[in-house]
Design a protein around this motif. Structure first.
Motif, PDB file in Angstrom:
ATOM      1  N   MET A   1     -47.874  14.397 -11.198  1.00 25.59           N
ATOM      2  CA  MET A   1     -48.536  15.340 -10.288  1.00 25.59           C
ATOM      3  C   MET A   1     -47.642  15.527  -9.070  1.00 25.59           C
ATOM      4  O   MET A   1     -47.239  14.542  -8.457  1.00 25.59           O
TER       5      MET A   1
ATOM      6  N   GLY B   1     -50.716  11.619 -14.777  1.00 24.27           N
ATOM      7  CA  GLY B   1     -50.916  11.770 -13.341  1.00 24.27           C
ATOM      8  C   GLY B   1     -51.840  12.876 -12.915  1.00 24.27           C
ATOM      9  O   GLY B   1     -51.609  13.503 -11.887  1.00 24.27           O
ATOM     10  N   ASP B   2     -52.856  13.153 -13.660  1.00 26.59           N
ATOM     11  CA  ASP B   2     -53.900  14.090 -13.252  1.00 26.59           C
ATOM     12  C   ASP B   2     -55.199  13.445 -13.702  1.00 26.59           C
ATOM     13  O   ASP B   2     -55.278  12.990 -14.844  1.00 26.59           O
ATOM     14  N   THR B   3     -56.197  13.418 -12.840  1.00 27.56           N
ATOM     15  CA  THR B   3     -57.405  12.671 -13.203  1.00 27.56           C
ATOM     16  C   THR B   3     -58.091  13.271 -14.420  1.00 27.56           C
ATOM     17  O   THR B   3     -58.604  12.547 -15.275  1.00 27.56           O
TER      18      THR B   3
ATOM     19  N   PHE C   1     -54.946   6.133 -13.604  1.00 25.74           N
ATOM     20  CA  PHE C   1     -54.559   7.265 -12.767  1.00 25.74           C
ATOM     21  C   PHE C   1     -53.188   6.903 -12.203  1.00 25.74           C
ATOM     22  O   PHE C   1     -53.053   5.934 -11.459  1.00 25.74           O
ATOM     23  N   GLU C   2     -52.177   7.670 -12.546  1.00 26.08           N
ATOM     24  CA  GLU C   2     -50.837   7.401 -12.043  1.00 26.08           C
ATOM     25  C   GLU C   2     -50.463   8.522 -11.083  1.00 26.08           C
ATOM     26  O   GLU C   2     -50.179   9.642 -11.497  1.00 26.08           O
TER      27      GLU C   2
END
Lengths: 153, 409
Positions: free
Chosen positions: B47, B137-139, B155-156
Protein backbone atom coordinates in the motif's frame (compact mmCIF):
# COMPACT_ATOMS: atom_id res chain seq x y z
CA UNK A 1 7.63 11.06 41.70
CA UNK A 2 5.88 7.78 42.21
CA UNK A 3 2.67 6.13 41.29
CA UNK A 4 1.38 2.82 40.07
CA UNK A 5 3.14 1.57 36.99
CA UNK A 6 1.09 -0.38 34.49
CA UNK A 7 3.02 -3.01 32.57
CA UNK A 8 2.42 -3.72 28.90
CA UNK A 9 2.95 -6.98 27.08
CA UNK A 10 4.35 -5.26 23.99
CA UNK A 11 6.71 -2.29 23.87
CA UNK A 12 8.77 -0.36 21.38
CA UNK A 13 10.84 2.83 21.29
CA UNK A 14 12.35 5.29 23.73
CA UNK A 15 11.33 6.65 27.10
CA UNK A 16 9.14 9.74 26.86
CA UNK A 17 7.34 12.02 29.28
CA UNK A 18 4.33 14.05 28.32
CA UNK A 19 0.70 14.90 28.74
CA UNK A 20 -1.78 12.12 28.23
CA UNK A 21 -4.83 12.37 26.01
CA UNK A 22 -7.04 9.51 27.14
CA UNK A 23 -10.18 8.05 25.62
CA UNK A 24 -11.83 4.68 25.36
CA UNK A 25 -11.84 4.98 21.60
CA UNK A 26 -9.86 3.70 18.65
CA UNK A 27 -7.14 5.22 16.52
CA UNK A 28 -6.31 5.43 12.86
CA UNK A 29 -4.22 8.26 11.46
CA UNK A 30 -6.25 8.27 8.26
CA UNK A 31 -9.70 7.92 9.74
CA UNK A 32 -9.36 10.18 12.77
CA UNK A 33 -6.85 12.97 12.19
CA UNK A 34 -6.41 16.21 10.35
CA UNK A 35 -2.70 15.67 9.92
CA UNK A 36 -2.06 19.17 8.61
CA UNK A 37 -3.57 20.83 11.66
CA UNK A 38 -2.43 18.21 14.14
CA UNK A 39 -5.84 17.51 15.63
CA UNK A 40 -8.39 14.75 15.86
CA UNK A 41 -10.91 15.58 13.16
CA UNK A 42 -13.37 12.70 13.00
CA UNK A 43 -16.60 14.19 14.37
CA UNK A 44 -17.53 11.10 16.38
CA UNK A 45 -14.10 10.61 17.96
CA UNK A 46 -14.01 11.28 21.70
CA UNK A 47 -10.89 13.43 21.28
CA UNK A 48 -12.27 15.50 18.39
CA UNK A 49 -10.59 18.90 18.01
CA UNK A 50 -7.82 18.00 20.49
CA UNK A 51 -4.22 18.43 19.39
CA UNK A 52 -2.19 15.21 19.48
CA UNK A 53 1.19 16.84 18.77
CA UNK A 54 3.78 15.82 21.36
CA UNK A 55 1.06 14.24 23.47
CA UNK A 56 0.91 10.69 24.77
CA UNK A 57 -2.22 9.03 23.42
CA UNK A 58 -3.85 6.43 25.65
CA UNK A 59 -6.54 4.65 23.65
CA UNK A 60 -8.45 1.41 23.47
CA UNK A 61 -7.48 -0.12 20.16
CA UNK A 62 -6.06 0.44 16.73
CA UNK A 63 -8.65 0.81 14.00
CA UNK A 64 -9.04 0.49 10.33
CA UNK A 65 -6.56 0.43 7.57
CA UNK A 66 -2.94 0.28 6.70
CA UNK A 67 -2.18 3.94 6.09
CA UNK A 68 -0.91 4.66 9.60
CA UNK A 69 2.14 2.51 8.85
CA UNK A 70 3.37 5.28 6.53
CA UNK A 71 1.61 8.21 8.15
CA UNK A 72 3.41 8.22 11.51
CA UNK A 73 6.70 8.52 9.61
CA UNK A 74 5.30 11.37 7.52
CA UNK A 75 3.93 13.09 10.63
CA UNK A 76 7.33 12.67 12.35
CA UNK A 77 9.04 14.40 9.42
CA UNK A 78 6.96 17.51 10.13
CA UNK A 79 7.36 17.26 13.90
CA UNK A 80 3.63 16.74 14.20
CA UNK A 81 3.35 13.36 15.82
CA UNK A 82 2.31 11.98 19.20
CA UNK A 83 5.23 11.29 21.55
CA UNK A 84 3.85 7.86 22.29
CA UNK A 85 0.77 5.77 21.73
CA UNK A 86 -0.51 3.39 24.38
CA UNK A 87 -3.22 0.84 23.61
CA UNK A 88 -5.22 -1.84 25.26
CA UNK A 89 -4.89 -3.76 22.00
CA UNK A 90 -2.85 -2.84 18.95
CA UNK A 91 -2.87 -4.09 15.41
CA UNK A 92 0.10 -4.81 13.23
CA UNK A 93 -0.19 -1.55 11.32
CA UNK A 94 0.25 0.69 14.34
CA UNK A 95 3.29 -1.28 15.44
CA UNK A 96 4.77 -1.07 11.94
CA UNK A 97 4.06 2.64 11.89
CA UNK A 98 5.67 3.15 15.27
CA UNK A 99 8.73 1.26 14.07
CA UNK A 100 9.22 3.39 10.96
CA UNK A 101 8.09 6.64 12.57
CA UNK A 102 10.12 6.18 15.77
CA UNK A 103 7.09 6.61 18.01
CA UNK A 104 7.14 4.94 21.40
CA UNK A 105 4.43 2.36 21.87
CA UNK A 106 2.99 0.15 24.58
CA UNK A 107 0.15 -2.30 24.17
CA UNK A 108 -1.57 -5.11 26.05
CA UNK A 109 -2.35 -4.54 29.73
CA UNK A 110 -4.07 -6.63 32.39
CA UNK A 111 -6.50 -3.75 32.95
CA UNK A 112 -8.30 -1.27 30.74
CA UNK A 113 -5.51 1.27 30.61
CA UNK A 114 -7.88 4.02 29.50
CA UNK A 115 -9.71 3.71 32.83
CA UNK A 116 -6.54 4.08 34.88
CA UNK A 117 -4.71 7.01 33.31
CA UNK A 118 -6.44 10.36 33.90
CA UNK A 119 -7.04 12.48 30.84
CA UNK A 120 -4.58 15.36 30.88
CA UNK A 121 -2.18 13.83 33.40
CA UNK A 122 1.57 13.98 32.95
CA UNK A 123 2.83 10.46 32.36
CA UNK A 124 6.05 8.60 31.70
CA UNK A 125 6.16 5.88 29.04
CA UNK A 126 9.19 3.61 29.33
CA UNK A 127 9.38 0.90 26.66
CA UNK A 128 12.51 -0.59 28.26
CA UNK A 129 10.52 -1.53 31.36
CA UNK A 130 7.25 -1.85 29.36
CA UNK A 131 5.56 0.62 31.71
CA UNK A 132 3.40 3.70 31.83
CA UNK A 133 3.01 5.66 35.05
CA UNK A 134 1.33 8.87 36.11
CA UNK A 135 3.82 11.41 37.42
CA UNK A 136 2.58 12.61 40.81
CA UNK A 137 3.24 16.18 41.75
CA UNK A 138 3.65 17.44 38.20
CA UNK A 139 1.05 19.99 37.20
CA UNK A 140 0.02 19.40 33.61
CA UNK A 141 -0.73 22.27 31.28
CA UNK A 142 -4.41 22.64 30.36
CA UNK A 143 -5.43 20.38 27.54
CA UNK A 144 -5.93 22.52 24.47
CA UNK A 145 -8.24 21.98 21.61
CA UNK A 146 -6.81 24.70 19.40
CA UNK A 147 -5.59 23.53 16.04
CA UNK A 148 -2.14 24.64 14.98
CA UNK A 149 -0.28 24.16 11.74
CA UNK A 150 3.38 23.29 11.99
CA UNK A 151 6.22 22.38 9.75
CA UNK A 152 6.66 22.12 6.03
CA UNK A 153 4.55 19.72 4.03
CA UNK B 1 13.95 -13.78 16.81
CA UNK B 2 15.83 -16.80 15.55
CA UNK B 3 17.56 -15.97 12.26
CA UNK B 4 18.82 -18.39 9.65
CA UNK B 5 22.09 -17.93 7.83
CA UNK B 6 20.63 -15.85 5.03
CA UNK B 7 18.75 -13.60 7.46
CA UNK B 8 21.89 -13.06 9.50
CA UNK B 9 23.70 -12.12 6.32
CA UNK B 10 20.96 -9.62 5.44
CA UNK B 11 21.14 -8.10 8.89
CA UNK B 12 24.91 -7.80 8.64
CA UNK B 13 24.57 -5.96 5.36
CA UNK B 14 26.26 -8.72 3.38
CA UNK B 15 23.37 -8.80 0.92
CA UNK B 16 23.18 -5.03 0.51
CA UNK B 17 21.95 -2.02 2.42
CA UNK B 18 18.42 -2.36 1.07
CA UNK B 19 17.95 -5.87 2.44
CA UNK B 20 19.48 -4.77 5.75
CA UNK B 21 17.09 -1.83 6.06
CA UNK B 22 14.18 -4.11 5.27
CA UNK B 23 15.06 -6.86 7.70
CA UNK B 24 15.88 -4.39 10.48
CA UNK B 25 12.36 -3.01 10.19
CA UNK B 26 10.88 -6.49 10.14
CA UNK B 27 12.83 -7.58 13.22
CA UNK B 28 11.63 -4.52 15.13
CA UNK B 29 8.03 -5.41 14.34
CA UNK B 30 8.50 -9.14 14.84
CA UNK B 31 10.14 -8.62 18.22
CA UNK B 32 7.25 -6.39 19.32
CA UNK B 33 4.80 -9.21 18.62
CA UNK B 34 6.98 -12.02 19.95
CA UNK B 35 7.63 -13.68 16.61
CA UNK B 36 10.13 -16.50 17.02
CA UNK B 37 11.33 -16.55 13.44
CA UNK B 38 10.53 -15.59 9.86
CA UNK B 39 8.22 -17.38 7.44
CA UNK B 40 8.90 -17.29 3.67
CA UNK B 41 6.17 -15.56 1.67
CA UNK B 42 5.27 -16.06 -1.97
CA UNK B 43 3.96 -12.63 -2.88
CA UNK B 44 3.74 -9.14 -1.42
CA UNK B 45 1.26 -6.32 -1.97
CA UNK B 46 2.29 -2.82 -0.98
CA UNK B 47 0.00 0.00 0.00
CA UNK B 48 1.63 3.28 -0.97
CA UNK B 49 -0.52 6.19 -2.01
CA UNK B 50 1.48 9.38 -1.62
CA UNK B 51 -1.07 10.98 0.68
CA UNK B 52 0.00 8.35 3.20
CA UNK B 53 3.69 8.39 2.33
CA UNK B 54 4.02 12.13 2.12
CA UNK B 55 7.25 13.71 1.00
CA UNK B 56 9.08 11.85 3.79
CA UNK B 57 7.91 8.45 2.64
CA UNK B 58 8.76 9.13 -0.98
CA UNK B 59 12.27 10.25 0.02
CA UNK B 60 12.62 7.05 2.08
CA UNK B 61 11.68 5.00 -1.00
CA UNK B 62 14.03 6.98 -3.23
CA UNK B 63 16.93 6.40 -0.87
CA UNK B 64 16.29 2.68 -1.03
CA UNK B 65 16.12 2.75 -4.82
CA UNK B 66 19.18 5.00 -5.12
CA UNK B 67 21.26 2.48 -3.15
CA UNK B 68 21.04 0.18 -6.18
CA UNK B 69 21.92 -2.86 -4.13
CA UNK B 70 18.55 -4.52 -3.69
CA UNK B 71 15.38 -5.43 -5.54
CA UNK B 72 12.32 -7.44 -4.58
CA UNK B 73 12.88 -11.19 -4.44
CA UNK B 74 9.24 -12.25 -4.90
CA UNK B 75 6.34 -10.92 -7.00
CA UNK B 76 5.51 -7.60 -5.34
CA UNK B 77 2.56 -5.53 -6.49
CA UNK B 78 0.84 -2.35 -5.36
CA UNK B 79 -2.42 -1.13 -3.91
CA UNK B 80 -4.18 1.78 -5.68
CA UNK B 81 -2.39 5.00 -6.47
CA UNK B 82 -3.45 8.44 -5.33
CA UNK B 83 -4.60 9.46 -8.77
CA UNK B 84 -5.72 8.42 -12.21
CA UNK B 85 -3.32 10.56 -14.21
CA UNK B 86 -5.78 10.76 -17.11
CA UNK B 87 -8.45 12.20 -14.84
CA UNK B 88 -6.37 14.27 -12.41
CA UNK B 89 -7.59 17.57 -13.79
CA UNK B 90 -11.21 16.49 -13.49
CA UNK B 91 -10.54 15.57 -9.83
CA UNK B 92 -8.99 18.96 -9.18
CA UNK B 93 -5.70 17.44 -8.08
CA UNK B 94 -2.66 19.72 -7.85
CA UNK B 95 0.56 19.28 -9.80
CA UNK B 96 2.57 18.58 -6.63
CA UNK B 97 0.35 15.57 -5.86
CA UNK B 98 0.99 14.13 -9.31
CA UNK B 99 4.71 14.81 -9.09
CA UNK B 100 4.89 13.00 -5.76
CA UNK B 101 3.03 10.05 -7.30
CA UNK B 102 5.42 9.94 -10.26
CA UNK B 103 8.44 9.94 -7.95
CA UNK B 104 6.97 7.13 -5.87
CA UNK B 105 6.21 5.08 -8.98
CA UNK B 106 9.76 5.59 -10.23
CA UNK B 107 11.27 4.49 -6.93
CA UNK B 108 9.03 1.42 -6.67
CA UNK B 109 9.79 0.45 -10.24
CA UNK B 110 13.52 0.71 -9.66
CA UNK B 111 13.09 -1.65 -6.70
CA UNK B 112 11.41 -4.16 -9.00
CA UNK B 113 7.84 -3.62 -7.81
CA UNK B 114 5.07 -4.18 -10.38
CA UNK B 115 2.65 -1.27 -10.33
CA UNK B 116 -0.69 -3.08 -10.44
CA UNK B 117 -2.42 -0.26 -8.54
CA UNK B 118 -5.25 -2.43 -7.29
CA UNK B 119 -7.02 -3.40 -4.08
CA UNK B 120 -8.83 -6.30 -5.74
CA UNK B 121 -5.81 -8.37 -6.73
CA UNK B 122 -7.60 -11.45 -5.39
CA UNK B 123 -10.12 -10.94 -8.22
CA UNK B 124 -7.80 -9.72 -10.96
CA UNK B 125 -4.12 -10.61 -10.44
CA UNK B 126 -3.41 -13.82 -8.46
CA UNK B 127 -5.56 -15.02 -5.60
CA UNK B 128 -3.61 -16.49 -2.71
CA UNK B 129 -4.57 -20.06 -1.89
CA UNK B 130 -5.28 -21.98 1.27
CA UNK B 131 -2.25 -22.11 3.53
CA UNK B 132 -0.19 -19.81 1.33
CA UNK B 133 1.84 -17.35 3.41
CA UNK B 134 1.78 -13.88 1.88
CA UNK B 135 2.41 -10.27 2.88
CA UNK B 136 -0.58 -8.24 1.77
CA UNK B 137 -0.99 -4.57 2.43
CA UNK B 138 -4.64 -3.64 2.07
CA UNK B 139 -7.11 -4.57 4.79
CA UNK B 140 -9.74 -5.63 2.28
CA UNK B 141 -7.21 -7.78 0.47
CA UNK B 142 -6.00 -9.41 3.67
CA UNK B 143 -9.42 -10.22 5.06
CA UNK B 144 -10.63 -11.61 1.73
CA UNK B 145 -7.48 -13.67 1.16
CA UNK B 146 -7.42 -15.01 4.72
CA UNK B 147 -11.14 -15.70 4.98
CA UNK B 148 -12.28 -16.66 1.49
CA UNK B 149 -8.99 -18.11 0.29
CA UNK B 150 -7.65 -19.56 3.51
CA UNK B 151 -4.35 -17.79 2.90
CA UNK B 152 -2.20 -16.44 5.73
CA UNK B 153 -1.32 -12.80 6.08
CA UNK B 154 -1.25 -10.08 8.67
CA UNK B 155 -2.14 -6.50 7.80
CA UNK B 156 1.21 -5.49 6.31
CA UNK B 157 1.56 -1.73 6.06
CA UNK B 158 3.56 -0.27 3.21
CA UNK B 159 7.01 -0.43 4.79
CA UNK B 160 6.45 -3.97 6.06
CA UNK B 161 4.99 -5.29 2.82
CA UNK B 162 7.83 -3.75 0.82
CA UNK B 163 10.32 -5.21 3.29
CA UNK B 164 8.70 -8.61 2.77
CA UNK B 165 9.12 -8.19 -0.96
CA UNK B 166 12.77 -7.24 -0.50
CA UNK B 167 13.60 -10.11 1.88
CA UNK B 168 11.14 -12.74 0.70
CA UNK B 169 9.86 -13.34 4.22
CA UNK B 170 7.87 -11.83 7.07
CA UNK B 171 7.88 -12.32 10.85
CA UNK B 172 5.89 -15.38 11.82
CA UNK B 173 3.18 -14.07 14.12
CA UNK B 174 -0.54 -13.35 14.10
CA UNK B 175 -2.47 -14.91 11.26
CA UNK B 176 0.47 -16.99 10.06
CA UNK B 177 -0.09 -19.15 13.14
CA UNK B 178 -2.74 -21.88 13.50
CA UNK B 179 -3.63 -20.74 16.99
CA UNK B 180 -4.62 -17.26 15.84
CA UNK B 181 -7.11 -18.57 13.28
CA UNK B 182 -9.69 -20.06 15.62
CA UNK B 183 -12.91 -18.20 16.19
CA UNK B 184 -13.16 -15.93 19.21
CA UNK B 185 -16.58 -14.37 18.60
CA UNK B 186 -19.69 -16.26 17.49
CA UNK B 187 -22.53 -14.47 15.72
CA UNK B 188 -25.75 -15.54 14.11
CA UNK B 189 -27.29 -13.79 11.12
CA UNK B 190 -31.06 -13.97 10.72
CA UNK B 191 -31.19 -12.31 7.31
CA UNK B 192 -29.09 -12.69 4.16
CA UNK B 193 -28.45 -9.43 2.29
CA UNK B 194 -28.91 -9.07 -1.45
CA UNK B 195 -27.41 -5.64 -2.15
CA UNK B 196 -23.72 -4.77 -1.88
CA UNK B 197 -24.40 -1.85 0.50
CA UNK B 198 -26.25 -4.25 2.79
CA UNK B 199 -23.37 -6.73 2.69
CA UNK B 200 -21.02 -3.93 3.62
CA UNK B 201 -23.27 -2.75 6.43
CA UNK B 202 -23.45 -6.31 7.76
CA UNK B 203 -19.69 -6.53 7.59
CA UNK B 204 -19.42 -3.25 9.47
CA UNK B 205 -21.70 -4.52 12.23
CA UNK B 206 -19.65 -7.71 12.57
CA UNK B 207 -16.45 -5.67 12.63
CA UNK B 208 -17.73 -3.43 15.40
CA UNK B 209 -18.81 -6.45 17.44
CA UNK B 210 -15.47 -8.15 16.92
CA UNK B 211 -13.80 -4.96 18.08
CA UNK B 212 -10.11 -5.41 17.39
CA UNK B 213 -7.51 -7.02 15.16
CA UNK B 214 -7.09 -10.16 17.21
CA UNK B 215 -10.75 -11.17 17.28
CA UNK B 216 -11.95 -13.73 14.73
CA UNK B 217 -15.70 -13.76 14.16
CA UNK B 218 -17.48 -16.92 13.04
CA UNK B 219 -20.86 -16.28 11.49
CA UNK B 220 -23.73 -18.77 11.05
CA UNK B 221 -27.09 -18.40 9.43
CA UNK B 222 -26.53 -17.19 5.88
CA UNK B 223 -28.92 -18.98 3.59
CA UNK B 224 -26.60 -19.10 0.57
CA UNK B 225 -22.98 -18.68 -0.46
CA UNK B 226 -22.25 -15.01 -1.19
CA UNK B 227 -20.68 -13.97 -4.48
CA UNK B 228 -17.12 -12.68 -4.69
CA UNK B 229 -18.32 -9.07 -4.92
CA UNK B 230 -20.59 -9.55 -1.92
CA UNK B 231 -17.73 -11.00 0.10
CA UNK B 232 -15.52 -8.17 -1.11
CA UNK B 233 -17.86 -5.55 0.37
CA UNK B 234 -18.58 -7.64 3.47
CA UNK B 235 -14.93 -8.18 4.28
CA UNK B 236 -13.67 -4.73 3.37
CA UNK B 237 -16.21 -3.11 5.67
CA UNK B 238 -15.51 -5.57 8.47
CA UNK B 239 -11.80 -4.83 8.24
CA UNK B 240 -12.46 -1.11 8.21
CA UNK B 241 -14.95 -0.98 11.08
CA UNK B 242 -13.26 -3.56 13.28
CA UNK B 243 -9.67 -3.87 12.07
CA UNK B 244 -10.63 -7.51 11.52
CA UNK B 245 -8.26 -9.68 9.48
CA UNK B 246 -10.10 -13.00 9.36
CA UNK B 247 -13.69 -14.21 9.54
CA UNK B 248 -15.31 -17.60 9.10
CA UNK B 249 -18.69 -18.33 7.50
CA UNK B 250 -19.87 -21.75 8.58
CA UNK B 251 -20.25 -24.09 5.67
CA UNK B 252 -18.95 -21.49 3.22
CA UNK B 253 -15.37 -20.36 3.90
CA UNK B 254 -12.70 -23.05 3.60
CA UNK B 255 -11.53 -23.34 7.20
CA UNK B 256 -15.05 -23.58 8.67
CA UNK B 257 -16.86 -26.43 6.96
CA UNK B 258 -18.32 -27.01 10.43
CA UNK B 259 -18.58 -24.64 13.37
CA UNK B 260 -16.34 -26.96 15.38
CA UNK B 261 -13.54 -26.73 12.80
CA UNK B 262 -12.72 -23.28 14.15
CA UNK B 263 -13.71 -23.90 17.75
CA UNK B 264 -16.95 -21.99 17.36
CA UNK B 265 -18.99 -24.65 19.11
CA UNK B 266 -17.27 -23.73 22.37
CA UNK B 267 -18.45 -20.12 22.12
CA UNK B 268 -21.84 -18.68 23.09
CA UNK B 269 -23.71 -16.72 20.44
CA UNK B 270 -22.71 -13.16 21.24
CA UNK B 271 -25.43 -11.56 19.16
CA UNK B 272 -27.99 -12.22 16.48
CA UNK B 273 -27.97 -9.76 13.60
CA UNK B 274 -31.00 -9.07 11.45
CA UNK B 275 -32.20 -6.78 8.72
CA UNK B 276 -33.20 -4.11 11.22
CA UNK B 277 -29.60 -3.86 12.43
CA UNK B 278 -28.34 -3.40 8.88
CA UNK B 279 -30.94 -0.73 8.18
CA UNK B 280 -30.07 1.03 11.43
CA UNK B 281 -26.41 1.29 10.46
CA UNK B 282 -27.31 2.59 7.02
CA UNK B 283 -29.80 5.06 8.47
CA UNK B 284 -27.16 6.40 10.84
CA UNK B 285 -25.47 7.93 7.79
CA UNK B 286 -28.67 9.33 6.24
CA UNK B 287 -28.27 12.92 7.36
CA UNK B 288 -29.12 14.79 4.17
CA UNK B 289 -31.26 14.16 1.10
CA UNK B 290 -29.20 16.34 -1.27
CA UNK B 291 -25.89 15.15 -2.60
CA UNK B 292 -22.84 16.69 -4.25
CA UNK B 293 -21.21 13.58 -5.70
CA UNK B 294 -21.69 9.85 -6.09
CA UNK B 295 -18.63 7.63 -5.67
CA UNK B 296 -18.29 3.90 -6.27
CA UNK B 297 -14.92 2.96 -4.78
CA UNK B 298 -13.33 1.21 -1.84
CA UNK B 299 -12.99 -1.44 -2.99
CA UNK B 300 -12.35 -0.96 -6.70
CA UNK B 301 -15.17 -2.23 -8.82
CA UNK B 302 -15.17 -5.58 -10.57
CA UNK B 303 -16.18 -5.99 -14.18
CA UNK B 304 -19.59 -7.24 -13.05
CA UNK B 305 -20.19 -4.22 -10.85
CA UNK B 306 -19.33 -1.93 -13.74
CA UNK B 307 -21.74 -3.86 -15.96
CA UNK B 308 -24.50 -3.28 -13.42
CA UNK B 309 -23.71 0.43 -13.19
CA UNK B 310 -23.69 0.70 -16.99
CA UNK B 311 -27.14 -0.91 -17.09
CA UNK B 312 -28.39 1.53 -14.44
CA UNK B 313 -27.00 4.48 -16.42
CA UNK B 314 -29.12 3.66 -19.48
CA UNK B 315 -31.27 6.59 -20.53
CA UNK B 316 -30.11 8.89 -17.73
CA UNK B 317 -28.38 12.27 -17.69
CA UNK B 318 -26.57 13.05 -14.47
CA UNK B 319 -26.95 16.32 -12.67
CA UNK B 320 -24.22 15.42 -10.21
CA UNK B 321 -20.83 13.81 -10.83
CA UNK B 322 -20.67 10.03 -10.59
CA UNK B 323 -17.27 8.38 -10.21
CA UNK B 324 -16.82 4.64 -10.76
CA UNK B 325 -13.33 3.48 -9.75
CA UNK B 326 -11.82 0.23 -10.93
CA UNK B 327 -8.44 -1.43 -11.38
CA UNK B 328 -6.12 -1.07 -14.40
CA UNK B 329 -6.65 -4.78 -15.04
CA UNK B 330 -10.43 -4.38 -15.37
CA UNK B 331 -10.58 -1.03 -17.17
CA UNK B 332 -9.63 -2.35 -20.65
CA UNK B 333 -12.45 -4.89 -20.53
CA UNK B 334 -14.81 -2.24 -19.20
CA UNK B 335 -13.91 -0.21 -22.30
CA UNK B 336 -14.04 -3.18 -24.62
CA UNK B 337 -17.50 -4.27 -23.52
CA UNK B 338 -18.92 -0.75 -23.84
CA UNK B 339 -19.56 -0.22 -20.13
CA UNK B 340 -17.31 2.85 -19.98
CA UNK B 341 -19.06 4.42 -22.94
CA UNK B 342 -22.49 3.88 -21.41
CA UNK B 343 -21.48 5.25 -18.02
CA UNK B 344 -19.83 8.28 -19.57
CA UNK B 345 -22.77 8.88 -21.92
CA UNK B 346 -24.86 9.51 -18.83
CA UNK B 347 -22.25 11.91 -17.47
CA UNK B 348 -20.34 9.55 -15.22
CA UNK B 349 -16.58 9.01 -15.12
CA UNK B 350 -14.72 5.71 -14.96
CA UNK B 351 -11.33 5.96 -13.26
CA UNK B 352 -8.64 3.31 -12.95
CA UNK B 353 -5.79 2.51 -10.63
CA UNK B 354 -6.75 4.77 -7.76
CA UNK B 355 -9.03 4.77 -4.74
CA UNK B 356 -11.14 7.74 -3.78
CA UNK B 357 -10.15 8.05 -0.14
CA UNK B 358 -6.46 7.52 -0.97
CA UNK B 359 -6.39 10.41 -3.44
CA UNK B 360 -6.15 13.53 -1.29
CA UNK B 361 -9.84 13.32 -0.53
CA UNK B 362 -9.84 16.37 1.77
CA UNK B 363 -8.25 18.57 -0.90
CA UNK B 364 -10.65 17.20 -3.52
CA UNK B 365 -13.57 18.10 -1.28
CA UNK B 366 -12.30 21.64 -0.89
CA UNK B 367 -11.44 22.12 -4.56
CA UNK B 368 -14.53 20.55 -6.03
CA UNK B 369 -17.04 21.54 -3.37
CA UNK B 370 -17.87 17.89 -2.70
CA UNK B 371 -19.18 17.37 0.79
CA UNK B 372 -22.35 15.26 0.67
CA UNK B 373 -21.27 12.01 -0.88
CA UNK B 374 -23.44 9.02 -1.74
CA UNK B 375 -21.91 5.59 -2.09
CA UNK B 376 -22.80 1.92 -1.77
CA UNK B 377 -19.49 1.23 0.04
CA UNK B 378 -19.78 0.84 3.80
CA UNK B 379 -15.99 1.02 4.00
CA UNK B 380 -16.01 4.41 2.29
CA UNK B 381 -18.65 5.90 4.60
CA UNK B 382 -16.64 4.69 7.57
CA UNK B 383 -13.54 6.53 6.39
CA UNK B 384 -14.73 9.79 4.90
CA UNK B 385 -16.16 11.41 8.03
CA UNK B 386 -12.63 12.23 9.12
CA UNK B 387 -11.95 13.88 5.76
CA UNK B 388 -14.76 16.39 6.19
CA UNK B 389 -17.35 14.65 4.04
CA UNK B 390 -20.93 13.82 4.91
CA UNK B 391 -20.98 10.29 3.54
CA UNK B 392 -24.25 8.45 2.99
CA UNK B 393 -24.72 4.75 2.37
CA UNK B 394 -27.32 3.54 -0.12
CA UNK B 395 -27.87 0.92 -2.79
CA UNK B 396 -26.12 1.19 -6.15
CA UNK B 397 -29.46 1.91 -7.77
CA UNK B 398 -30.33 4.67 -5.32
CA UNK B 399 -26.89 6.22 -5.80
CA UNK B 400 -27.21 6.26 -9.58
CA UNK B 401 -30.65 7.79 -9.27
CA UNK B 402 -29.21 10.42 -6.90
CA UNK B 403 -26.63 11.38 -9.53
CA UNK B 404 -29.54 12.02 -11.91
CA UNK B 405 -31.78 13.95 -9.53
CA UNK B 406 -29.37 15.36 -6.97
CA UNK B 407 -31.47 13.78 -4.26
CA UNK B 408 -30.82 10.54 -2.39
CA UNK B 409 -33.99 8.67 -1.56
Amino acid sequence: MSSTAFTAKHAMGRRVVGQALVAHDGFSARYDLNRLQGVFSRPTHKLVDQSYVDRILVLDTAKGGVATAWMLHEMRSRNMVPSAIVFNTVNTILAQGAALGDVAMLAGFDVDITAHIPHGAMVEVDPVTHTIRVLDGVDPPPVEGVARVHGPR
Amino acid sequence: MKLNEEERAMLAGELGSVARTAIEHQIKVGAFFGATDFVPVTQAHVMADTESLGQAGVVWLERLADAKDGRVRIPTITDPRGTDFDKAAMLGQADWMLELERRAIDAFTRLGVSMTDTCINYQTVLAATRGEHVAFGDTGVVIYSNSVGGARSNFEGGPSALSAGLTGRTPRYGYHLDAQRNATVRLRVDWTPTQLNDWGALGGIVGRLAGNYWQVPVIEGLDRAPTSDELKHFGAAMASFGSTALFHLVGITPEAARLSDVGGDRLPVLQRIGEADVRALEQSYAVDSSIDVVVFSAPQLSLYELRTIADLCEGRQFKKPLLAVTSPQVKPDCDRFGYTKRIEAAGGTVLAGMCFYQSYAREMSETKGWKRLATNSAKLVNILGGYGYVPMLASMEACVQAAETGELK
